[in-house]
Design an enzyme around this catalytic site. Structure first.
Site, PDB file in Angstrom:
ATOM      1  N   HIS A  98      -4.272  -1.420  -9.313  1.00 28.82           N
ATOM      2  CA  HIS A  98      -4.333  -0.452  -8.066  1.00 28.82           C
ATOM      3  C   HIS A  98      -3.263   0.098  -7.308  1.00 28.82           C
ATOM      4  CE1 HIS A  98      -3.915  -4.721  -7.159  1.00 28.82           C
ATOM      5  NE2 HIS A  98      -3.348  -4.379  -5.914  1.00 28.82           N
ATOM      6  N   HIS A 100      -1.781   1.346  -3.811  1.00 29.27           N
ATOM      7  CA  HIS A 100      -1.840   1.341  -2.106  1.00 29.27           C
ATOM      8  C   HIS A 100      -1.663   2.471  -1.657  1.00 29.27           C
ATOM      9  CE1 HIS A 100      -2.121  -3.241  -2.067  1.00 29.27           C
ATOM     10  NE2 HIS A 100      -1.575  -3.105  -3.160  1.00 29.27           N
TER      11      HIS A 100
HETATM   12  P1  5GP Z   1      -2.119  -6.739  -4.512  1.00 27.94           P
HETATM   13  O1  5GP Z   1      -1.531  -7.639  -3.669  1.00 27.94           O
HETATM   14  O2  5GP Z   1      -2.694  -7.354  -5.601  1.00 27.94           O
HETATM   15  O3  5GP Z   1      -1.057  -5.207  -4.553  1.00 27.94           O
HETATM   16  O4  5GP Z   1      -3.253  -6.278  -3.300  1.00 27.94           O
HETATM   17  C1  5GP Z   1      -4.391  -6.554  -3.538  1.00 27.94           C
HETATM   18  C2  5GP Z   1      -5.311  -5.968  -2.161  1.00 27.94           C
HETATM   19  O5  5GP Z   1      -6.614  -5.988  -2.558  1.00 27.94           O
HETATM   20  C3  5GP Z   1      -4.793  -6.756  -1.137  1.00 27.94           C
HETATM   21  O6  5GP Z   1      -4.239  -5.769  -0.026  1.00 27.94           O
HETATM   22  C4  5GP Z   1      -6.340  -7.220  -0.535  1.00 27.94           C
HETATM   23  O7  5GP Z   1      -6.280  -6.945   0.973  1.00 27.94           O
HETATM   24  C5  5GP Z   1      -7.388  -6.561  -1.114  1.00 27.94           C
HETATM   25  N1  5GP Z   1      -8.427  -7.002  -1.366  1.00 27.94           N
HETATM   26  C6  5GP Z   1      -8.474  -8.476  -1.863  1.00 27.94           C
HETATM   27  N2  5GP Z   1     -10.009  -8.565  -1.990  1.00 27.94           N
HETATM   28  C7  5GP Z   1     -10.723  -7.492  -1.672  1.00 27.94           C
HETATM   29  C8  5GP Z   1     -11.917  -7.233  -1.560  1.00 27.94           C
HETATM   30  O8  5GP Z   1     -12.951  -8.024  -1.768  1.00 27.94           O
HETATM   31  N3  5GP Z   1     -12.504  -5.845  -1.070  1.00 27.94           N
HETATM   32  C9  5GP Z   1     -11.368  -5.106  -0.734  1.00 27.94           C
HETATM   33  N4  5GP Z   1     -11.741  -3.832  -0.360  1.00 27.94           N
HETATM   34  N5  5GP Z   1     -10.108  -5.227  -0.823  1.00 27.94           N
HETATM   35  C10 5GP Z   1      -9.583  -6.390  -1.283  1.00 27.94           C
END
Ligand code: 5GP
Ligand code: ZN
Length: 133
Positions: A98, A100
């Site tokens: 993903h 951001h």
């Molecule tokens: P990472 O730390 O893996 O780069 O980012 C994961 C992101 O996914 C985090 O910013 C977190 O807030 C988001 N996230 C986690 N669980 C969910 C969810 O169930 N729904 C949505 N829309 N975002 C999520």
């Protein structure tokens, strides 16, 4: 992958606030935003991160551009941070690639001014981003 959170969101098994979709990618609001309108751009196919299969990152580049420009237009942002964590030690918590996309403004510029999650009304910002005009 049935045990992948973002695969389940893509399949509609878990509700999410979508702001964009095309053939290769979907984009939805981050549930715990660092900026108002913080959006995640995700390939439809399961890839763990941007380094496992860099071609997946290339495939979602049009979606990243569309989402960044959508956020600028609808929220009046002047800029965006575009970033992807790849691997647990980078801070990655969801192991489906993903990107951001974080709207930014002149009165609070730069990474060093982004201090962590904000509380925000996701329904309200979702309405603004998806409004026809
Ligand atoms: P990472 O730390 O893996 O780069 O980012 C994961 C992101 O996914 C985090 O910013 C977190 O807030 C988001 N996230 C986690 N669980 C969910 C969810 O169930 N729904 C949505 N829309 N975002 C999520
Ligand atoms: Zn997945």
């Amino acid at each position: 992958m049935s045990d992948c959170l973002f695969c389940r969101i893509i399949e509609g098994e878990i509700p999410s606030k979508f702001v964009y979709e095309d053939e290769t990618a979907v984009a939805f609001l981050d549930i715990n935003p660092w900026q108002q309108g913080h959006t995640l751009v995700v390939p439809r196919r399961h890839v763990a991160d941007a380094l496992e299969d860099p071609t997946a990152l290339a495939e979602i580049t049009p979606a990243i551009g569309a989402v960044g420009n959508l956020l600028k237009k609808k929220l009046g942002a002047s800029a965006c941070n575009i970033l992807s964590n790849a691997g647990a030690d980078s801070g990655q918590e969801v192991f489906h690639l993903h990107v951001h996309v974080l709207p930014r403004y002149a009165d609070n510029p730069g990474i060093s001014n982004m201090r962590g999650p904000i509380s925000d009304d996701l329904d309200q910002v979702h309405s603004r981003i998806t409004a026809k005009r």
